[in-house]
Design a protein around this motif. Sequence first.
Motif, short mmCIF file in Angstrom:
data_model
loop_
_atom_site.label_atom_id
_atom_site.label_comp_id
_atom_site.label_asym_id
_atom_site.label_seq_id
_atom_site.Cartn_x
_atom_site.Cartn_y
_atom_site.Cartn_z
N LEU A 251 0.96 -1.18 0.00
CA LEU A 251 -0.29 -0.05 -0.02
C LEU A 251 0.74 1.17 0.09
CD1 LEU A 251 -2.97 0.31 0.19
CD2 LEU A 251 -3.03 0.28 2.64
N PHE B 130 2.53 1.74 -3.54
CA PHE B 130 1.69 2.06 -4.31
C PHE B 130 1.17 3.77 -4.15
CE2 PHE B 130 -3.07 3.24 -5.41
CZ PHE B 130 -2.80 3.36 -6.82
N ALA C 87 0.56 7.24 -6.54
CA ALA C 87 -0.75 7.61 -6.45
C ALA C 87 -1.15 8.93 -7.26
CB ALA C 87 -1.48 7.68 -5.01
N PHE D 89 -5.08 5.52 -10.84
CA PHE D 89 -6.73 4.89 -10.67
C PHE D 89 -7.40 4.71 -11.87
CE2 PHE D 89 -5.01 6.89 -6.82
CZ PHE D 89 -5.09 5.94 -5.82
N GLU E 153 -11.81 -5.49 0.51
CA GLU E 153 -10.72 -4.89 -0.73
C GLU E 153 -11.68 -5.47 -1.95
OE1 GLU E 153 -9.70 -2.34 -1.26
OE2 GLU E 153 -8.88 -2.80 -3.12
N VAL F 296 -6.40 -0.93 -6.22
CA VAL F 296 -5.60 -0.91 -4.96
C VAL F 296 -5.14 -2.31 -4.40
CG1 VAL F 296 -5.22 -0.17 -2.43
CG2 VAL F 296 -6.17 1.39 -4.26
N HIS G 62 -2.43 -3.92 -6.43
CA HIS G 62 -1.24 -3.51 -5.88
C HIS G 62 -0.60 -4.49 -4.83
CE1 HIS G 62 -0.04 -0.41 -8.96
NE2 HIS G 62 -1.18 -0.23 -9.14
#
Length: 398
Positions: A57, A60, A64, A70, A254, A292, A295
């Motif tokens: 996270l 990534f 971002a 995205f 998720e 997300v 990743h």
Amino acid sequence: MSILAESVAGYLEHASWIRRMFEAGGQLKARYGAENVYDFSLGNPDLPAPPAVAEGLKAFAEHAHEPFAFGYMPNGGYPWAREKLAAHLSHEQGAHIAAEDVILGCGAAGVLNAFLRAVLNPGEEMLAFAPYFVEYGFYVSNHGGVFKAVPSKKDTFAPDLDALEAAITEKTRVVLINSPHNPTGVVYKRKEVAAIADLLLNKSQQYGKPIWLISDEPYRFLAYDGVEVPSVLPLYPYAVAISSFSKSLSLPGERLGYAAVSPLLPKEEKAQLMAGLTLTNRILGFVNPPVVGQHIMAAALGSQVDLSIYAARRKAMAEVLTEAGYEFQMPAGAFYFFPKAPGGDDVSFVNALLEERILAVPGTGFGCPGHFRLAFCVDESVIRNAAEGFAKARATVK
Ligand code: PLP
């Protein structure tokens, strides 16, 4: 007159047992305090995700701000994510899985829906052994199909091959198995899975059309005492493994899941199936799997939650239930017990447990009256503290 479709209004009227327990639990917690309610009703993993998840996270997050970080992507997921997953699954499934053999979607639930949308004609059937994950029936009827439960073997909950053979007709399009199993914790043996594959091969020939075999396996990672969880993919060309990271990485919110098809599936049919799944992922409104999640998956493939914690809870629950005089089969996998309801009436016994502030789900909710399900995704102290209540509820039935 209802503003809802009749089917949906009907579902709401007959709310699922898990939902009823959730509501009863909310009332008990408000009245007695959450720490005095022993909630074994939900399969929502409480263990923290392994460290690789937070690391993925963070990595990534560094990117971002970039354009399209995205953005939409191909409907079956990023090509690099499919490649990484395929390499991981080749190892896990003991079969060569290429990137074009896997597709990513929105949780195992989303991928099951995408698959059923892709293969079911109206009125065609999906069979699964009872007890079963209650959502299967909804998923099948979402796509105009018919769900049929097949009894598993009494007490052991092993797959009953004779019952399966008797249930297959020219309308059967899909057979679904789930191992490690929710709600019984049973893990199917290699010879059982091979026998199912052989049966489907024969029946597909008899009816002149393939019967798909779905292996729904989000609990594959969670088998105790070194028990083997055999793969269906090397056994049958029309086998598809559907799974997710909801339990193995504790990521149920998720919504990342996938399907992997057998490498034995003839090339043209494989291309057709993958094109179908890519389309249905899109037209069901999922569009593509979460950015997300992909990743995180890439960073965390090969990691998993701490299995020793589930193993310790399983042992604690077995001790508590044995001490209180319950009859049960030790789960070989997953995080559920499915004991016999003392007195035989699961609904009234679950009510007796409620009197002790213990939340469980009656087997009736899984198409298997006479038992009840306990999910042990709770701290070991909750299991130990519930011991007295389990004993008292047991004592209410001779
Ligand atoms: N299949 C079984 C047997 C399950 O128990 C669950 C979730 O509890 C699912 C599928 C759906 O999992 P996901 O969160 O990946 O959609």
